[in-house]
Design a protein around this motif. Structure first.
Motif, PDB file in Angstrom:
ATOM      1  N   SER A 141       0.810  -1.218   0.000  1.00  9.98           N
ATOM      2  CA  SER A 141       0.000   0.000   0.000  1.00  9.98           C
ATOM      3  C   SER A 141       0.844   1.270   0.000  1.00  9.98           C
ATOM      4  CB  SER A 141      -0.944   0.012   1.214  1.00  9.98           C
ATOM      5  OG  SER A 141      -0.200  -0.044   2.423  1.00  9.98           O
ATOM      6  N   THR A 142       2.135   1.143   0.321  1.00  9.26           N
ATOM      7  CA  THR A 142       3.001   2.330   0.326  1.00  9.26           C
ATOM      8  C   THR A 142       3.456   2.722  -1.080  1.00  9.26           C
ATOM      9  OG1 THR A 142       4.971   0.963   0.676  1.00  9.26           O
ATOM     10  CG2 THR A 142       3.849   1.783   2.642  1.00  9.26           C
ATOM     11  N   VAL A 143       3.232   1.862  -2.058  1.00  5.14           N
ATOM     12  CA  VAL A 143       3.651   2.139  -3.431  1.00  5.14           C
ATOM     13  C   VAL A 143       2.786   3.250  -4.016  1.00  5.14           C
ATOM     14  CG1 VAL A 143       3.732   1.210  -5.774  1.00  5.14           C
ATOM     15  CG2 VAL A 143       4.592  -0.148  -3.860  1.00  5.14           C
ATOM     16  N   ARG A 144       3.431   4.278  -4.517  1.00  2.00           N
ATOM     17  CA  ARG A 144       2.720   5.422  -5.095  1.00  2.00           C
ATOM     18  C   ARG A 144       2.850   5.476  -6.616  1.00  2.00           C
ATOM     19  NH1 ARG A 144       0.728   4.872  -1.077  1.00  2.00           N
ATOM     20  NH2 ARG A 144       0.662   6.204   0.762  1.00  2.00           N
ATOM     21  N   LEU A 145       3.876   4.821  -7.127  1.00  2.00           N
ATOM     22  CA  LEU A 145       4.096   4.757  -8.572  1.00  2.00           C
ATOM     23  C   LEU A 145       4.319   3.312  -8.957  1.00  2.00           C
ATOM     24  CD1 LEU A 145       6.738   7.648  -8.962  1.00  2.00           C
ATOM     25  CD2 LEU A 145       4.258   7.842  -9.189  1.00  2.00           C
ATOM     26  N   VAL A 146       3.808   2.919 -10.116  1.00  2.00           N
ATOM     27  CA  VAL A 146       4.010   1.552 -10.572  1.00  2.00           C
ATOM     28  C   VAL A 146       4.482   1.561 -12.022  1.00  2.00           C
ATOM     29  CG1 VAL A 146       1.545   1.328 -11.117  1.00  2.00           C
ATOM     30  CG2 VAL A 146       2.966  -0.717 -10.944  1.00  2.00           C
TER      31      VAL A 146
END
Length: 334
Positions: A80-85
């Motif tokens: 959930s901490t991922v802001r960019l993929v």
């Protein structure tokens, strides 16, 4: 390389990519969490991904595979901490510096939902079909309407738009791009090289199947977004179905009646594709060498029949209430 783990996640999708997948995972480098989503591989891809340190997600075999479904599953598996993929197809390798450049562009412009760079073919000279792909990937840097399979997206924008459409067998990236635009987001193409792609097309039949898949995508995109792909659908049906069909009917009528007038009409119809080829070649000659312009123009005309077949397949499946199975053009990798 900078600390890529800060807010960036990587999603790689693949099916029977073999050594291509190994090279793809090796090109990412350390620092960011990597999720590999497998669509029923039987070639050891799952073991190779696990050995490379990726988290592996195996798609449920009971539901038809699509690249869209795989990307959504990869997104869901990220922390959930991922802001960019960064989405990467398993037949691609990431170019040095791209991940940093993509992150910087998104950080500098909060209105951007996605960025992508130049995708190139790893061996454009290996076949005419690989070369055609390399030309197809050449998108001018600047604002863009849509992105392809490899792109870096802001997760908040991706989630707001509802992710990729699981059921689409092709054209899922333009569909998501248009929905992002409807939400007020923008897309940009950066000047940097992003990935190297391995089309591995050496046979005309592979190219034909790929063009058929594109036609299917045009038809479904036009259904989902009326007016956006109308011109492509009409061009495919005119040049790929109406003109050849009319020429065959006229030829049969000329043979049956022995009429010189009907024969002249047949020749006139048959001349239409020639005139179109010349028109497009003259236009393309302004941008590329003569030989390249002629080749590109020829295949722009030759792809209309498989496009038309793909469109008709989509419409027929829709009338029957069925889903079209995957239209695959690649052989299993070694």
């Amino acid at each position: 390389m900078s600390e890529l783990g800060d807010g960036l996640g990587i999603v790689v999708i693949g099916r029977n990519e073999g050594d291509r997948l190994v090279r793809c995972l090796a090109s990412i480098g350390p620092g960011a969490p990597v999720v590999y989503v497998d669509s029923g591989s039987t070639d050891g891809s799952v073991a190779a991904a696990a050995a490379a340190g990726a988290r592996v997600v195996n798609l449920d075999l009971s539901t038809p595979f699509t690249a869209a479904r795989a990307r959504n599953a990869g997104r869901a598996a990220l922390d959930s901490t991922v802001r960019l993929v960064q989405f990467i197809d398993g037949d691609c390798t990431v170019r040095p510096g791209w991940l940093d450049r993509g992150r910087a562009a998104l950080a500098a412009d909060p209105g951007l939902a996605a960025v992508f760079g130049r995708r190139r073919e790893v061996a454009p000279d290996a076949s005419t079909y690989n070369w055609l792909c390399d030309i197809e990937w050449a998108v001018p840097p600047g604002p863009a309407r849509q992105f392809g399979g490899d792109a870096m997206l802001r997760t908040s924008a991706l989630d707001q738009a509802g992710g990729y459409p699981d059921e689409m067998i092709a054209g899922e990236e333009p569909d998501l791009s248009m929905r992002l635009g409807a939400c007020g987001w923008r897309i940009a193409c950066l000047a940097e090289e992003m990935t190297l792609h391995d089309a591995a097309m050496t046979r005309f039949g592979q190219w034909w199947r790929r063009a058929e898949r594109s036609g299917h995508a045009y038809a479904e995109l036009e259904t989902r977004h009326p007016g956006e792909y109308r011109r492509r659908v009409r061009a495919a049906l005119f040049w790929g179905a109406a003109v050849p069909g009319a020429a065959l009917l006229a030829l049969a009528a000329a043979a049956w009646t022995g009429s010189g007038v009907v024969l002249l009409a047949t020749l006139a119809i048959a001349f239409l594709p020639v005139a179109q080829f010349v028109r497009v070649a003259v236009r393309e000659r302004r941008a590329r060498p003569t030989r390249d312009a002629l080749t590109w123009s020829l295949f722009l005309l030759l792809d209309k029949p498989p496009h038309a077949i793909g469109i008709l397949r989509y419409w027929l499946s829709r009338l029957r209430g069925r889903r079209t199975p995957l239209i695959e053009y690649k052989a299993r990798a070694a």
